[in-house]
Design a protein around this motif. Structure first.
Motif, PDB file in Angstrom:
ATOM      1  N   VAL A 265       0.904  -1.084  -0.031  1.00 21.19           N
ATOM      2  CA  VAL A 265      -0.602   0.394  -0.384  1.00 21.19           C
ATOM      3  C   VAL A 265       1.104   1.106  -0.265  1.00 21.19           C
ATOM      4  N   ALA A 266       1.653   1.272   0.583  1.00 15.62           N
ATOM      5  CA  ALA A 266       2.985   2.112   0.501  1.00 15.62           C
ATOM      6  C   ALA A 266       3.114   3.060  -0.596  1.00 15.62           C
ATOM      7  N   TYR A 267       3.547   1.404  -1.158  1.00 19.42           N
ATOM      8  CA  TYR A 267       4.295   1.306  -2.962  1.00 19.42           C
ATOM      9  C   TYR A 267       2.921   1.966  -3.731  1.00 19.42           C
ATOM     10  N   ASP A 268       1.919   1.805  -3.243  1.00 20.27           N
ATOM     11  CA  ASP A 268       0.526   2.550  -4.205  1.00 20.27           C
ATOM     12  C   ASP A 268       0.310   3.833  -4.251  1.00 20.27           C
ATOM     13  N   GLU A 269       0.603   4.070  -2.783  1.00 22.13           N
ATOM     14  CA  GLU A 269       0.167   5.612  -2.965  1.00 22.13           C
ATOM     15  C   GLU A 269       1.474   6.669  -2.217  1.00 22.13           C
ATOM     16  N   GLY A 270       2.571   5.893  -2.633  1.00 31.58           N
ATOM     17  CA  GLY A 270       4.458   6.830  -2.904  1.00 31.58           C
ATOM     18  C   GLY A 270       4.557   7.340  -1.744  1.00 31.58           C
ATOM     19  N   GLY A 271       4.337   6.469  -0.169  1.00 28.29           N
ATOM     20  CA  GLY A 271       4.764   6.765   0.766  1.00 28.29           C
ATOM     21  C   GLY A 271       6.094   6.419   1.402  1.00 28.29           C
ATOM     22  N   LEU A 272       6.491   6.351   2.591  1.00 26.42           N
ATOM     23  CA  LEU A 272       7.253   5.680   3.256  1.00 26.42           C
ATOM     24  C   LEU A 272       6.913   4.664   4.136  1.00 26.42           C
ATOM     25  N   PHE A 273       8.159   3.303   4.051  1.00 27.07           N
ATOM     26  CA  PHE A 273       7.386   2.547   4.963  1.00 27.07           C
ATOM     27  C   PHE A 273       9.443   2.012   5.721  1.00 27.07           C
ATOM     28  N   VAL A 274       7.920   2.201   7.150  1.00 28.49           N
ATOM     29  CA  VAL A 274       9.490   2.097   8.192  1.00 28.49           C
ATOM     30  C   VAL A 274       9.377   0.367   8.549  1.00 28.49           C
ATOM     31  N   LEU A 275      10.026   0.154   8.985  1.00 30.44           N
ATOM     32  CA  LEU A 275       9.784  -1.573   9.664  1.00 30.44           C
ATOM     33  C   LEU A 275      11.116  -1.606  10.951  1.00 30.44           C
ATOM     34  N   THR A 276      10.817  -1.785  12.029  1.00 34.02           N
ATOM     35  CA  THR A 276      11.565  -2.452  13.107  1.00 34.02           C
ATOM     36  C   THR A 276      11.508  -3.343  13.427  1.00 34.02           C
ATOM     37  N   MET A 277      13.053  -3.491  13.569  1.00 36.44           N
ATOM     38  CA  MET A 277      13.203  -5.512  13.872  1.00 36.44           C
ATOM     39  C   MET A 277      14.379  -5.726  15.003  1.00 36.44           C
ATOM     40  N   HIS A 278      15.059  -6.244  15.682  1.00 38.50           N
ATOM     41  CA  HIS A 278      15.954  -6.339  16.858  1.00 38.50           C
ATOM     42  C   HIS A 278      16.563  -7.501  16.362  1.00 38.50           C
ATOM     43  N   PRO A 279      17.720  -7.418  16.292  1.00 35.19           N
ATOM     44  CA  PRO A 279      19.536  -8.394  16.110  1.00 35.19           C
ATOM     45  C   PRO A 279      19.051  -9.879  17.118  1.00 35.19           C
ATOM     46  N   HIS A 280      18.066  -9.543  17.926  1.00 31.50           N
ATOM     47  CA  HIS A 280      18.265 -10.425  18.473  1.00 31.50           C
ATOM     48  C   HIS A 280      16.824 -11.348  18.934  1.00 31.50           C
ATOM     49  N   ILE A 281      15.782 -11.030  18.017  1.00 26.93           N
ATOM     50  CA  ILE A 281      14.571 -11.447  17.333  1.00 26.93           C
ATOM     51  C   ILE A 281      14.573 -11.820  15.994  1.00 26.93           C
ATOM     52  N   THR A 282      14.789 -10.746  15.050  1.00 33.15           N
ATOM     53  CA  THR A 282      15.031 -10.943  13.561  1.00 33.15           C
ATOM     54  C   THR A 282      15.885 -11.765  13.040  1.00 33.15           C
ATOM     55  N   GLY A 283      17.216 -11.504  13.626  1.00 34.33           N
ATOM     56  CA  GLY A 283      18.926 -12.004  13.406  1.00 34.33           C
ATOM     57  C   GLY A 283      18.496 -13.764  13.453  1.00 34.33           C
ATOM     58  N   HIS A 284      17.767 -14.768  14.133  1.00 33.34           N
ATOM     59  CA  HIS A 284      17.291 -15.769  14.088  1.00 33.34           C
ATOM     60  C   HIS A 284      17.219 -16.550  12.608  1.00 33.34           C
ATOM     61  N   ARG A 285      17.343 -17.932  12.427  1.00 32.74           N
ATOM     62  CA  ARG A 285      17.254 -18.363  11.294  1.00 32.74           C
ATOM     63  C   ARG A 285      16.722 -18.512  10.576  1.00 32.74           C
ATOM     64  N   SER A 286      15.107 -18.610  11.023  1.00 33.13           N
ATOM     65  CA  SER A 286      13.935 -18.770  10.386  1.00 33.13           C
ATOM     66  C   SER A 286      13.268 -17.214  10.219  1.00 33.13           C
ATOM     67  N   ARG A 287      13.330 -15.680  10.639  1.00 34.90           N
ATOM     68  CA  ARG A 287      12.803 -15.434  11.235  1.00 34.90           C
ATOM     69  C   ARG A 287      13.810 -14.175   9.845  1.00 34.90           C
ATOM     70  N   ALA A 288      15.171 -14.364   9.849  1.00 33.37           N
ATOM     71  CA  ALA A 288      15.845 -14.011   8.539  1.00 33.37           C
ATOM     72  C   ALA A 288      15.337 -13.870   7.058  1.00 33.37           C
ATOM     73  N   ALA A 289      15.163 -15.466   7.531  1.00 33.57           N
ATOM     74  CA  ALA A 289      15.425 -16.170   5.808  1.00 33.57           C
ATOM     75  C   ALA A 289      13.452 -15.653   6.078  1.00 33.57           C
ATOM     76  N   GLY A 290      12.564 -15.184   6.129  1.00 36.62           N
ATOM     77  CA  GLY A 290      11.165 -14.407   6.500  1.00 36.62           C
ATOM     78  C   GLY A 290      11.490 -13.397   5.508  1.00 36.62           C
ATOM     79  N   LEU A 291      12.758 -12.833   6.714  1.00 37.01           N
ATOM     80  CA  LEU A 291      13.066 -10.971   6.152  1.00 37.01           C
ATOM     81  C   LEU A 291      13.765 -10.990   4.402  1.00 37.01           C
ATOM     82  N   GLU A 292      14.300 -12.117   4.581  1.00 33.88           N
ATOM     83  CA  GLU A 292      14.807 -12.176   2.778  1.00 33.88           C
ATOM     84  C   GLU A 292      13.088 -12.269   1.734  1.00 33.88           C
ATOM     85  N   LYS A 293      12.611 -12.770   2.322  1.00 34.93           N
ATOM     86  CA  LYS A 293      11.741 -12.800   1.383  1.00 34.93           C
ATOM     87  C   LYS A 293      11.214 -11.505   0.865  1.00 34.93           C
ATOM     88  N   LEU A 294      10.475 -10.459   2.614  1.00 38.99           N
ATOM     89  CA  LEU A 294       9.880  -9.748   2.197  1.00 38.99           C
ATOM     90  C   LEU A 294      11.235  -8.454   1.703  1.00 38.99           C
TER      91      LEU A 294
END
Ligand code: ZN
Length: 322
Positions: A265-294
């Motif tokens: 939706v940010a893309y369609d609206e020409g807006g800004l996309f801010v995402l907050t993550m934490h290395p001790h949370i998203t740095g885990h294997r399955s989450r980093a794999a999810g982030l890569e898909k994003l």
């Protein structure tokens, strides 16, 4: 009760347990003081508000959307603040320095995209290699996230809050050889003093509040502060949904659906996309794999500007001046 309803209830219970600030937002405690105040008294309680909308007509090089990824390198700092020093608890945070951050940096390097890292000074003191590793590519930004992830509202002490902020700025300045320009309040929580202190410290931007999808200029008591807000949101944060135990969506796929939809939706609206993550949370294997898909999803669209928070803040401020 359907499985989904049960999931939602346990989700809320989990959030209240691990995140008292969230509990306050969800269920205001009695005695509900607002009900006996006049409209003027209610207005007098609101000090920090959204001023000018800082939405540029276009992003650099004709991009459709700006993507600002951020990582809060909390690691052990919040546990140490609370005196929650059981080795098991601390090791969960330590993971952020040992494996989480290196994995995230490898991922960002692989895709050659920048990010901003908000670092409590104590996290750096305990693992000084992190900032060196973050800065080596020249793409990333390091910014302020408190001294020890202090809970600003419960300090209830302006001088003490100023001391911790000054100490955090001085520490990062010494380590980086230049003064950080960005601020994110620990747990995104402002005390009554925070806005004034952030403005007086000369920060280019803050990224702790959520009054808009677009960047905006922060106002204090109705007056522009000159500080750009790059807004965050609970739905754009890995913490409430992935911080097990207590979190509820163990599947990075489900989390990604929300993140991806916000991006689309940010893309369609020409807006800004801010995402907050934490290395001790998203740095885990399955989450980093999810982030890569994003990341792959975002890169599959044309006209996506990946930038640090600093680059976005400078750009929107400059465009607003024209
Ligand atoms: Zn944090």
């Amino acid at each position: 009760m359907s499985g989904m309803q049960r999931l939602r209830l346990s989700a809320i219970a989990g959030l209240l347990l691990v995140y008292p600030a969230f509990a306050q937002q969800q269920a205001p405690a009695n005695p509900q003081p607002g009900r006996n105040l006049s409209v003027n008294q209610l207005k007098a309680q609101i000090h920090v508000t959204a001023g000018r909308r800082l939405r540029p007509k276009s992003w650099p090089n004709g991009a459709r959307v700006a993507v600002a990824l951020s990582f809060d390198v909390d690691n052990m700092s919040a546990s140490l603040l609370r005196g929650d020093i059981a080795p098991g608890v601390l090791s969960r945070g330590e993971y952020g320095a040992v494996d989480g951050l290196p994995r995230i940096l490898r991922l960002l390097d692989k895709h050659r995209i920048p990010a901003s890292f908000f670092i409590p000074a104590v996290s750096d003191v305990l693992h000084p290699q992190m900032i060196r590793d973050i800065l080596v590519s020249g793409r990333h930004e390091v910014a302020v996230h408190g001294w020890i992830h202090e809970a600003l509202p419960s300090l209830e002490n302006e001088a003490e809050e100023q001391r911790l902020l000054d100490q955090a700025i001085a520490h990062l300045t010494k380590i980086m050889g230049k003064r950080p320009v960005g601020h994110r309040a620990p747990s995104w929580e402002f005390s009554p003093y925070t806005m004034g202190q952030v403005a007086r410290a000369g920060f280019l931007y803050d990224s702790s509040l959520m009054a808009s999808d677009d960047a905006y200029e922060l106002q204090l008591d109705g007056k522009p502060t000159g500080v750009v807000e790059l807004p965050i949101e609970w739905i754009l944060d890995d913490y409430p949904v992935l911080n097990l135990p207590g979190g509820v969506l163990a599947s990075p796929e489900l989390v990604n659906q929300t993140f991806q939809s916000e991006f689309d939706v940010a893309y369609d609206e020409g807006g800004l996309f801010v995402l907050t993550m934490h290395p001790h949370i998203t740095g885990h294997r399955s989450r980093a794999a999810g982030l890569e898909k994003l990341i792959l999803h975002m890169k599959s669209r044309s006209g996506v500007w990946f930038a640090t928070h600093e680059q976005v803040a400078r750009y929107v401020k400059e465009q607003a001046r024209r």
